[in-house]
Design a protein around this motif. Structure first.
Motif, PDB file in Angstrom:
ATOM      1  N   PHE A  76      -0.459   3.499   0.429  1.00 32.46           N
ATOM      2  CA  PHE A  76      -0.611   2.582   1.869  1.00 32.46           C
ATOM      3  C   PHE A  76       0.320   1.427   1.496  1.00 32.46           C
ATOM      4  O   PHE A  76       0.352   0.714   2.621  1.00 32.46           O
ATOM      5  CB  PHE A  76      -2.050   2.291   1.798  1.00 32.46           C
ATOM      6  CG  PHE A  76      -2.901   3.575   2.219  1.00 32.46           C
ATOM      7  CD1 PHE A  76      -2.852   4.461   2.994  1.00 32.46           C
ATOM      8  CD2 PHE A  76      -4.048   3.722   1.116  1.00 32.46           C
ATOM      9  CE1 PHE A  76      -3.543   5.597   3.115  1.00 32.46           C
ATOM     10  CE2 PHE A  76      -5.011   4.668   1.359  1.00 32.46           C
ATOM     11  CZ  PHE A  76      -4.660   5.819   2.341  1.00 32.46           C
ATOM     12  N   TRP A 109     -11.084  -4.747   2.692  1.00 24.33           N
ATOM     13  CA  TRP A 109     -11.249  -3.150   2.849  1.00 24.33           C
ATOM     14  C   TRP A 109     -11.155  -2.774   1.309  1.00 24.33           C
ATOM     15  O   TRP A 109     -10.938  -3.486   0.644  1.00 24.33           O
ATOM     16  CB  TRP A 109      -9.966  -2.793   3.648  1.00 24.33           C
ATOM     17  CG  TRP A 109      -8.465  -3.076   2.941  1.00 24.33           C
ATOM     18  CD1 TRP A 109      -7.868  -4.042   2.266  1.00 24.33           C
ATOM     19  CD2 TRP A 109      -7.551  -1.710   2.607  1.00 24.33           C
ATOM     20  NE1 TRP A 109      -6.806  -3.785   1.836  1.00 24.33           N
ATOM     21  CE2 TRP A 109      -6.552  -2.344   1.875  1.00 24.33           C
ATOM     22  CE3 TRP A 109      -7.697  -0.547   2.955  1.00 24.33           C
ATOM     23  CZ2 TRP A 109      -5.340  -1.619   1.631  1.00 24.33           C
ATOM     24  CZ3 TRP A 109      -6.817   0.298   2.354  1.00 24.33           C
ATOM     25  CH2 TRP A 109      -5.440  -0.170   1.859  1.00 24.33           C
ATOM     26  N   LEU A 149     -14.637   1.931   3.685  1.00 23.63           N
ATOM     27  CA  LEU A 149     -14.116   3.426   3.913  1.00 23.63           C
ATOM     28  C   LEU A 149     -14.762   4.182   2.685  1.00 23.63           C
ATOM     29  O   LEU A 149     -15.000   3.705   1.636  1.00 23.63           O
ATOM     30  CB  LEU A 149     -12.549   3.242   3.649  1.00 23.63           C
ATOM     31  CG  LEU A 149     -11.747   2.509   4.880  1.00 23.63           C
ATOM     32  CD1 LEU A 149     -10.422   1.925   4.008  1.00 23.63           C
ATOM     33  CD2 LEU A 149     -11.333   3.525   5.952  1.00 23.63           C
ATOM     34  N   CYS A 190     -12.829   9.954  -0.104  1.00 28.61           N
ATOM     35  CA  CYS A 190     -11.578   9.055   0.210  1.00 28.61           C
ATOM     36  C   CYS A 190     -10.188   9.399   0.154  1.00 28.61           C
ATOM     37  O   CYS A 190      -9.302   9.161  -0.274  1.00 28.61           O
ATOM     38  CB  CYS A 190     -11.669   7.817  -1.016  1.00 28.61           C
ATOM     39  SG  CYS A 190     -13.254   7.021  -1.197  1.00 28.61           S
ATOM     40  N   GLN A 215      -2.622   7.930   6.059  1.00 23.61           N
ATOM     41  CA  GLN A 215      -1.857   6.791   6.554  1.00 23.61           C
ATOM     42  C   GLN A 215      -2.253   6.470   7.923  1.00 23.61           C
ATOM     43  O   GLN A 215      -2.470   5.370   8.172  1.00 23.61           O
ATOM     44  CB  GLN A 215      -0.251   6.818   6.279  1.00 23.61           C
ATOM     45  CG  GLN A 215       0.271   7.014   4.479  1.00 23.61           C
ATOM     46  CD  GLN A 215       1.679   6.789   4.614  1.00 23.61           C
ATOM     47  OE1 GLN A 215       2.180   6.645   5.674  1.00 23.61           O
ATOM     48  NE2 GLN A 215       2.085   6.728   3.353  1.00 23.61           N
ATOM     49  N   ILE A 236      -5.717   5.261   8.177  1.00 16.06           N
ATOM     50  CA  ILE A 236      -6.184   3.832   7.595  1.00 16.06           C
ATOM     51  C   ILE A 236      -5.345   2.947   8.955  1.00 16.06           C
ATOM     52  O   ILE A 236      -6.195   1.871   9.257  1.00 16.06           O
ATOM     53  CB  ILE A 236      -5.383   3.810   6.275  1.00 16.06           C
ATOM     54  CG1 ILE A 236      -6.138   4.598   5.181  1.00 16.06           C
ATOM     55  CG2 ILE A 236      -5.255   2.111   5.937  1.00 16.06           C
ATOM     56  CD1 ILE A 236      -7.547   4.063   5.005  1.00 16.06           C
TER      57      ILE A 236
END
Length: 431
Positions: free
Chosen positions: A80, A130, A156, A382, A386, A389
Motif C-alpha cells: 500500500f 489505521w 480493518l 486481511c 489497494q 483500502i
C-alpha cells in the motif's frame, strides 16, 4: 524542524536504507527511521516514516497486527505504500517496542509516534489511525482514548470485539471440538505452553475428523460456536447458502487458526487464563447463532443425535478464568465501544480468523453516528486490495470533512453477519 524547512531527498540522512527509496515517484519521498525512549514502556520504540514532497497534510498512523516478535517498524504494509504516497499521505508506524499481545505497549507507542512526527516534520492537519487484525484493535483503542491523538480511525479485519469476548468465543469452539472430537489428543484450551504445537494437534484432529460424516457434523457445530463463517478460503469460491458440505470444508480450513488463537503470550502477560465458559448454555448459543439449521442438517445426514452432543457439552468440566487475568485483558484491550472520533470498520465476509460477528457487535454497541461498519465480498484474513483500502479512506475522510457518513457504494456490500455469541465490552456485562 518545521515541515516546510525540510530539505527533500529520496532518502533522508536519518538511518534509512536505500531500499526505502521510491525512485519511480515524480516527487521525492523522505524516508526516515528512528527511536524514542519512554520510561513507561519496555524499551525503545522504533518508528518509521515516509513523507512525499507534496504532502497533503494528513498523516496515516499504521498499527500492525499480532507478531510474536516486534520486528522492524512499518510505516505501512509494502503493497500500500506506493498508492498512499501517490495520494500525498504521510505514513508512520512503530514496532510498539514489543512483540506478542502488545496492546499495553502499542497504544502509548503509537501516540509517541504522532508526537515525534509533529516535532520533526510539523504538525499534521489531520491524523488518521489505521490497522489490521490486532492492529485494528490498537486503532480502536486509540480512538477510544479520552483525548485521542488521532482525528479518525480505520479498523480493518479487526479483532474489534475485544480480547475477552473474542477469546471466549474461540474457547467455545475449541471446547466443543475437544470434547466431542478429540478428547485424548492433548489439546490445551487454556494454560497453553506452546501455541504452535497446540495448533498442530488441532489441525491433525480436524483433518482426521473431516474423513467421516460424524466428524464433519461436529466440526460444523464447533465452528458455529466459534463464529467461523462458511466461507474462509481466499482461493475458493463462496459456497451457496444450501451447500452445507462446502461450508464445512471452509470452516475446516480456518478452524485451527480461528479457534486456537495465540494464548501463550497473552496468558503470560495477564497472569493466567482469562477465558471462561462457566455458565454457558451451548444449546442456547447454537440457537442465538442463527445457524442451527446448518448444524442440524449435517447431524441428520450423519445419523447423529445433536441433543446427545449438546448434553455432553453441558456435562463436561468447564473452564474458569482468573479474575486478575480478566482485569488485565479488559484493560489491554477490551473496547468500551465509545470512540471519541469517527471510526470506520471494514471486514471481509469470509474471514475465518477475526470473525465478522466481532464487527457487528461493536457497531451495534457503539452509540450515535461516530461508527460505520462496512463489508466486502471476499474471503481470507486481511487480504484487502489497494482499491478497497483507498475506498475506505475516501469514506472516512468524507465523514471527517462533511460531519456525516455518505451512502456506501462499491466495493462495499450490504451484509449482516451472525451475532457475536460472547459479547464483552468494558462497562457492560460479559456473556
Amino acid at each position: 524542524m518545521a515541515f516546510g524547512h525540510l530539505r527533500w531527498l529520496c532518502c533522508a540522512a536519518l538511518a534509512v536504507s536505500q531500499a526505502a527509496c521510491a525512485p519511480h515517484f515524480a516527487s521525492p519521498v523522505l524516508a526516515a527511521e528512528g527511536s524514542v525512549n519512554a520510561a513507561h514502556l519496555r524499551g525503545d520504540v522504533l518508528w518509521s516514516v515516509r513523507v512525499p514532497e507534496h504532502w497533503n497534510g494528513t498523516l496515516l498512523v499504521w498499527s500492525r497486527g499480532y507478531a510474536r516478535k516486534a520486528g522492524a517498524p512499518e510505516a505501512a504494509p509494502d503493497r500500500f505504500i506506493v498508492p498512499l504516497l501517490a495520494r500525498g499521505y504521510a505514513l508512520a508506524g512503530s514496532d510498539y517496542g514489543s512483540g506478542g499481545w502488545a496492546l499495553a505497549d502499542a497504544v502509548p507507542a503509537q501516540n509517541l509516534v504522532v508526537d515525534e512526527f509533529a516535532r520533526k516534520y510539523g504538525k499534521p492537519r489531520r491524523v488518521i489511525g489505521w490497522g489490521m487484525s490486532m492492529g485494528g484493535l490498537v486503532t480502536s483503542a486509540l480512538a477510544e482514548q479520552d483525548k485521542p491523538r488521532i482525528d479518525g480511525a480505520l479498523a480493518l479485519c479487526s479483532s474489534i470485539g475485544g480480547a475477552v469476548g473474542m477469546m471466549n468465543m474461540a474457547l467455545d469452539g475449541a471446547f466443543a471440538f475437544r470434547t466431542l472430537v478429540a478428547p485424548n489428543e492433548g489439546i490445551q484450551l487454556v494454560g497453553v505452553k506452546d501455541d504452535m504445537a497446540n495448533g498442530r494437534r488441532v489441525a491433525a484432529a480436524v483433518a482426521q475428523a473431516q474423513t467421516s460424516a460424524d466428524g464433519r457434523a461436529r466440526i460444523a457445530l464447533a465452528g458455529v460456536l466459534a463464529g467461523i463463517p462458511g466461507w474462509t478460503g481466499p482461493d475458493s469460491p463462496e459456497p451457496s447458502g444450501d451447500d452445507f458440505e462446502a461450508q464445512v470444508d471452509e470452516i475446516a480450513k480456518a478452524f485451527a487458526m480461528g479457534v486456537m488463537l495465540p494464548r501463550e503470550d497473552q496468558e503470560t502477560r495477564a497472569g493466567g487464563p482469562f477465558s471462561w465458559n462457566t455458565g454457558i448454555d451451548y444449546r442456547r448459543q447454537l440457537e442465538k447463532s442463527g445457524r442451527s439449521a446448518f448444524v442440524e442438517r449435517l447431524y441428520r445426514s450423519a445419523g447423529l443425535d445433536l441433543d446427545d452432543d449438546l448434553a455432553r457439552l453441558a456435562s463436561a468440566e468447564r473452564i474458569s478464568a482468573k479474575p486478575q487475568a480478566v482485569s488485565y485483558m479488559m484493560a489491554h484491550y477490551t473496547p468500551d465501544a465509545n470512540p471519541r472520533v469517527p471510526l470506520l470498520a471494514v471486514q471481509a465476509i469470509g474471514d475465518g480468523m477475526t470473525s465478522p460477528s466481532l464487527q457487528r457487535a461493536y457497531g451495534k454497541a457503539a452509540p450515535g453516528t461516530l461508527v460505520q461498519s462496512l463489508y466486502v465480498r471476499r474471503s481470507g484474513h486481511c487480504a484487502f486490495s489497494q482499491d478497497e483500502i483507498l475506498a475506505a479512506l475516501d469514506t472516512l475522510e468524507g465523514r471527517l470533512e462533511a460531519g456525516r457518513w455518505s451512502r456506501p457504494g462499491a466495493p462495499f456490500i450490504a451484509y449482516d453477519p451472525p451475532p457475536m455469541l460472547r459479547p464483552c465490552f468494558r462497562g457492560r456485562s460479559c456473556q
